[in-house]
Design an enzyme around this catalytic site. Structure first.
Site, short mmCIF file in Angstrom:
data_model
loop_
_atom_site.label_atom_id
_atom_site.label_comp_id
_atom_site.label_asym_id
_atom_site.label_seq_id
_atom_site.Cartn_x
_atom_site.Cartn_y
_atom_site.Cartn_z
N LYS A 153 36.41 49.12 48.27
CA LYS A 153 36.23 47.94 47.40
C LYS A 153 37.57 47.37 46.99
O LYS A 153 37.74 46.14 46.91
CB LYS A 153 35.41 48.33 46.18
CG LYS A 153 35.24 47.21 45.14
CD LYS A 153 34.46 46.02 45.69
CE LYS A 153 34.34 44.90 44.63
NZ LYS A 153 33.46 45.25 43.52
N LYS A 186 41.12 43.10 36.87
CA LYS A 186 41.03 44.55 36.71
C LYS A 186 41.00 45.24 38.06
O LYS A 186 41.70 46.24 38.29
CB LYS A 186 39.79 44.90 35.88
CG LYS A 186 39.54 46.37 35.65
CD LYS A 186 38.54 46.97 36.64
CE LYS A 186 37.17 46.33 36.51
NZ LYS A 186 36.21 46.93 37.48
#
Length: 294
Positions: A171, A239
């Site tokens: 990811k 983030k």
């Protein structure tokens, strides 16, 4: 399908839980903010009073929250999943956190007899709503096999990348690549508009050639209008880039494009745009174009 719990009903989680309901799952749900479960309960889900209560009612618990501290809290807090889950429960974490944190959580859950699979997702709120998400999966073969019917109800592309934590690593790579895609589309469109091209016709032309991409198709309209309704929050992508940059540093390499996008996103967050869709990267390109013209 086994009895499923779902913890975390934000923009992504609420849609993902709804797809599980449509697939016929016996579903128990919980969200930190009261009221988010109402539509799911009306559609047939049960409401749990806490993550522990969800776990007591479930054989598999899906987690989809924002960041590492949130995952740790719902797993190991006083009313967390570990406090309520029976040995043999499987946790599927669809949050996006650091690979090493995932591995640590997996070791701690194993001490309670609880298995874990990491399965962070890509595809935005549209993919969550339609059940067409891409899922980056880490875990043992047997745990991933057990998780697959649940994942298949929520996603279209499910890829097992290896041991626990590898899904998170995959990811992170995804987030680096889409950073470049969003920035490239934003720069190209703002340049085209700056020199007087019709942006709608420009997108039509670009869509027939090598510039074609998911971002061009699904986010160019927002960039043209300079309006950014939520699909995937900019602050969350920032983030995620932090995770990728930390991975890169640990690997002894630099990611110059990701570093540039991170800096631009920091500027946008400071300007109050953190809760807008990440295509708001085009807004800062507009600002830079206007300041350069001055």
């Amino acid at each position: 399908m086994e009895r499923i719990g779902f913890v975390g009903l934000g923009t992504m989680g609420s849609f993902m839980a709804a797809t599980l309901l449509r697939a016929g799952a016996e579903l128990t749900v919980w969200n930190r903010t009261p009221g988010r479960a109402a539509d799911l309960v009306a559609a047939g889900a049960k409401a749990g009073a806490s993550p522990a209560e969800v776990a007591r009612q479930s054989q598999i618990v899906v987690v989809c929250v924002s960041d590492t501290p949130d995952v740790e809290a719902v797993l190991f807090g006083s009313d967390g999943i570990a406090a309520g889950a029976a040995p043999g429960t499987l946790v599927i974490d669809c949050s996006t956190i650091a690979p090493e944190a995932t591995r640590d959580f997996g070791r701690r859950l194993a001490g309670h007899g609880i298995a874990m699979v990491d399965a962070p997702v890509s595809g935005g709120s549209e993919g969550a709503r339609l059940g067409t998400l891409s899922m980056f999966v880490g875990g043992s073969e047997s745990d991933v096999t057990r998780a697959t019917p649940v994942l298949a109800a929520m996603g279209k592309t499910i890829t097992h990348l290896g041991p626990l934590g590898n899904g998170q690593a995959g990811k992170a790579v995804n987030q680096v690549m889409i950073a470049g895609a969003y920035l490239g589309v934003a720069e190209g469109l703002i340049l085209g508009m700056k020199v007087g091209l019709d942006p709608v016709r420009l997108v039509e032309a670009l869509s027939g050639g090598g510039a074609q991409s998911w971002t061009l198709t699904n986010r160019s309209g927002r960039m043209i209008d300079d309006e950014y309704p939520i699909g995937f929050r900019l602050a969350l992508h920032r983030k995620d880039l932090g995770i990728a940059l930390e991975m890169a540093g640990e690997s002894g390499m630099m990611l110059p494009l990701a570093m540039l996008v991170a800096a631009l996103e920091d500027r946008l967050v400071a300007g109050g745009h953190g809760d807008e869709d990440m295509s708001v990267i085009a807004h800062v390109i507009r600002e830079l174009a206007e300041s350069h013209a001055d």
